[in-house]
Scaffold this motif. Structure first.
Motif, short mmCIF file in Angstrom:
data_model
loop_
_atom_site.label_atom_id
_atom_site.label_comp_id
_atom_site.label_asym_id
_atom_site.label_seq_id
_atom_site.Cartn_x
_atom_site.Cartn_y
_atom_site.Cartn_z
N VAL A 167 0.91 -0.90 -0.22
CA VAL A 167 0.01 0.37 0.49
C VAL A 167 1.13 1.07 -0.23
CG1 VAL A 167 -0.96 1.09 1.59
CG2 VAL A 167 -2.02 -1.35 0.51
N MET A 168 0.72 2.42 -1.01
CA MET A 168 0.97 2.98 -0.93
C MET A 168 0.00 4.81 -0.21
SD MET A 168 3.73 2.84 -2.30
CE MET A 168 4.67 1.49 -3.27
N ALA A 169 0.85 5.44 0.72
CA ALA A 169 0.24 5.89 1.61
C ALA A 169 1.16 7.12 2.10
CB ALA A 169 -0.24 5.80 2.93
N ARG A 170 0.46 8.34 2.03
CA ARG A 170 0.70 9.44 2.40
C ARG A 170 1.62 9.87 4.26
NH1 ARG A 170 3.03 13.68 -0.39
NH2 ARG A 170 0.95 12.36 -2.69
N THR A 171 2.48 9.76 4.67
CA THR A 171 2.79 9.40 5.25
C THR A 171 2.94 11.23 6.07
OG1 THR A 171 5.67 8.62 5.26
CG2 THR A 171 4.27 7.08 5.78
N ASP A 172 3.43 11.94 5.39
CA ASP A 172 3.78 13.79 5.70
C ASP A 172 2.97 14.43 5.26
OD1 ASP A 172 4.76 15.68 6.12
OD2 ASP A 172 6.89 15.60 5.56
N GLN A 173 2.06 14.38 6.01
CA GLN A 173 0.68 15.44 4.95
C GLN A 173 0.98 16.89 4.88
OE1 GLN A 173 -1.65 13.27 4.72
NE2 GLN A 173 -1.16 11.65 6.21
N GLY A 174 2.21 17.25 5.65
CA GLY A 174 3.00 18.69 4.49
C GLY A 174 3.67 18.39 3.79
N GLU A 175 4.03 17.19 2.98
CA GLU A 175 5.36 17.34 1.64
C GLU A 175 4.00 17.31 0.92
OE1 GLU A 175 8.00 17.84 -0.02
OE2 GLU A 175 8.53 17.44 1.68
N PRO A 176 4.11 17.39 -0.04
CA PRO A 176 3.48 17.51 -1.66
C PRO A 176 3.85 16.36 -1.89
CG PRO A 176 4.11 19.50 -1.11
CD PRO A 176 4.43 19.37 -0.41
N GLY A 177 3.33 16.07 -2.98
CA GLY A 177 3.88 15.15 -4.17
C GLY A 177 4.63 13.87 -3.67
N ALA A 178 5.89 13.35 -4.39
CA ALA A 178 5.78 12.37 -4.08
C ALA A 178 7.14 11.67 -3.02
CB ALA A 178 6.98 11.24 -5.49
N ARG A 179 7.46 13.25 -2.73
CA ARG A 179 8.09 12.78 -0.97
C ARG A 179 7.58 12.39 -0.18
NH1 ARG A 179 11.52 18.01 -1.69
NH2 ARG A 179 9.75 18.81 -2.35
N GLY A 180 5.95 12.41 0.18
CA GLY A 180 5.35 12.55 1.63
C GLY A 180 4.97 10.99 1.58
N VAL A 181 5.35 9.89 0.39
CA VAL A 181 4.62 8.90 0.09
C VAL A 181 5.93 7.86 0.93
CG1 VAL A 181 3.55 7.28 -1.42
CG2 VAL A 181 3.75 9.55 -1.69
N SER A 182 5.24 6.68 1.55
CA SER A 182 5.73 5.58 2.14
C SER A 182 5.07 4.06 1.09
CB SER A 182 5.28 5.80 3.18
OG SER A 182 6.16 6.97 3.84
#
Length: 384
Positions: A167-182
């Motif tokens: 599962v690809m999910a956003r761990t950093d809600q303040g980081e837009p785009g791909a860099r906030g995804v884990s």
């Protein structure tokens, strides 16, 4: 690691015979019933098809890209539905763990995936983010020593069969785009996960895609692939690069099947007192299909060899997937035309392949996304 030539050739021969003798005779049944028979799935497990690309140390066959490409071509000689049964374990459902998982994650999941006892699925696409994968909204919020997942994934292959979800999910809600995804490895039977109804599709009956809904799904910290936040998008892209080569091989295999069927039909079907294969306009369609298929196959094997040699893969994988998927669409269209009315009705199976191959230009990155990737990489190379 590559298998020795004798072992690999024996494997390839076994798969080719399995396709010809077991799968092809069941094609119409699978399309009519929208289900691959359980007995065939068990035979796939026995043949090791679920573990083609999983390393040998975890019970798989550990094929390199060149070997995988040849196997994919062989598997393309029958309905894509069959390959889809184990395709997620070979590719997108397992490769994230193979490439970036911790040793503990590999030991926990890969042996079961190699045997087919564990079915993996890959959850990236969402209702509002498909091609724009960096815009995904599924959240993974910290909760003590773990995470809580919320969101919806769409068009997820094998979700209804899955035991494990990447599962690809956003761990950093303040980081837009791909860099906030884990990326996370999630037990598909965890409380809070719901599967949507299977979608009714244009083709590839016998394969199942559905939504996967996450509602306050609690996962432990060790579910994070590689133990690192913010690496999910990179993992996804590496997985898709290899997956695009595999799909390219399947496209080549399907094209070969359609060309062989068209040639045989044209040699037998008579009009104006002679086989239609004697007419130059029929010959032109056959020649175009044969040439384009050969070009796609050459591109595929060249890219696979380069991947095995450690060369950068992104542009090559995109080129292969773009050309091969577009090619097989043209070949399928010509196959219908060569067969005439027989190509439009179900008796010969040509219309089934015509429906089936349309998806290849969409999943694992649309043709338009592949064009963008190719051009982007060209400009990057130019600018150094």
């Amino acid at each position: 690691m590559a298998l020795d030539a004798e072992t690999f050739n024996s494997l390839l021969d076994t798969i080719e015979r399995f396709v010809a003798e077991r799968l092809r005779p069941a094609e119409a049944q699978v399309d009519a019933e929208d289900k691959v028979p359980d007995a065939i799935v068990e035979e796939m497990k026995e043949l090791g098809l679920f573990g083609l690309t999983i390393p040998e140390e975890f019970g798989g066959l550990g094929l390199n890209c060149s070997e995988e490409a040849r196997v994919a071509v062989a598997l393309g000689h029958t309905s894509p539905a069959f390959r889809s049964i184990f395709g997620t374990n070979v590719g997108i459902g397992a490769q994230g763990i193979v490439m970036d998982g911790t040793e503990e994650q590999k030991q926990k999941y890969l042996p079961g995936m190699a045997s087919g006892d564990i079915i993996g699925s890959f959850c990236l696409t969402e209702p509002d983010s498909g091609s724009d994968a960096g815009a995904l909204k599924t959240r993974a919020d910290r909760d003590g020593n773990g995470y809580v997942l919320n969101g919806t994934k769409r068009y997820i292959t094998n979700a209804l069969r899955a035991d494990v979800l990447t599962v690809m999910a956003r761990t950093d809600q303040g980081e837009p785009g791909a860099r906030g995804v884990s990326a996370f490895i999630v037990d598909a039977h965890t409380d809070g996960i719901r599967m949507g109804k299977p979608e009714k599709k244009m083709g590839q009956r016998g394969t199942y895609v559905s939504d996967v809904i996450f509602e306050d799904v609690k996962v432990p910290a060790d579910a994070l692939i590689g133990g690192k936040e913010g690496q999910g998008f990179k993992t996804a892209m590496k997985v898709l690069d290899r997956g695009r080569l595999h799909i390219s091989g399947v496209c080549v295999g399907v094209a070969k099947r359609l060309i062989a069927d068209s040639l045989a039909y044209a040699a037998e079907r008579k009009q104006f007192g002679k086989p239609i294969a004697d007419f130059q306009l029929i010959q032109a369609m056959l020649a175009d299909s044969e040439t384009e298929c050969a070009a796609a196959e050459a591109l595929l094997h060249d890219a696979a060899r380069r991947k095995d040699a450690g060369e950068p893969m992104t542009k090559l994988a995109a080129m292969c997937k773009y050309y091969a998927s577009e090619m097989v669409g043209r070949v399928a269209d010509r196959a219908v035309q060569v067969h005439g009315g027989a190509g439009y009705v179900a008796d010969y199976g040509i219309e089934r392949f015509y429906r089936d191959v349309r998806l290849f230009r969409i999943y694992e990155g649309t043709s338009q996304i592949q064009q963008i990737i190719i051009a982007r990489e060209m400009l990057r190379e130019l600018r150094g």
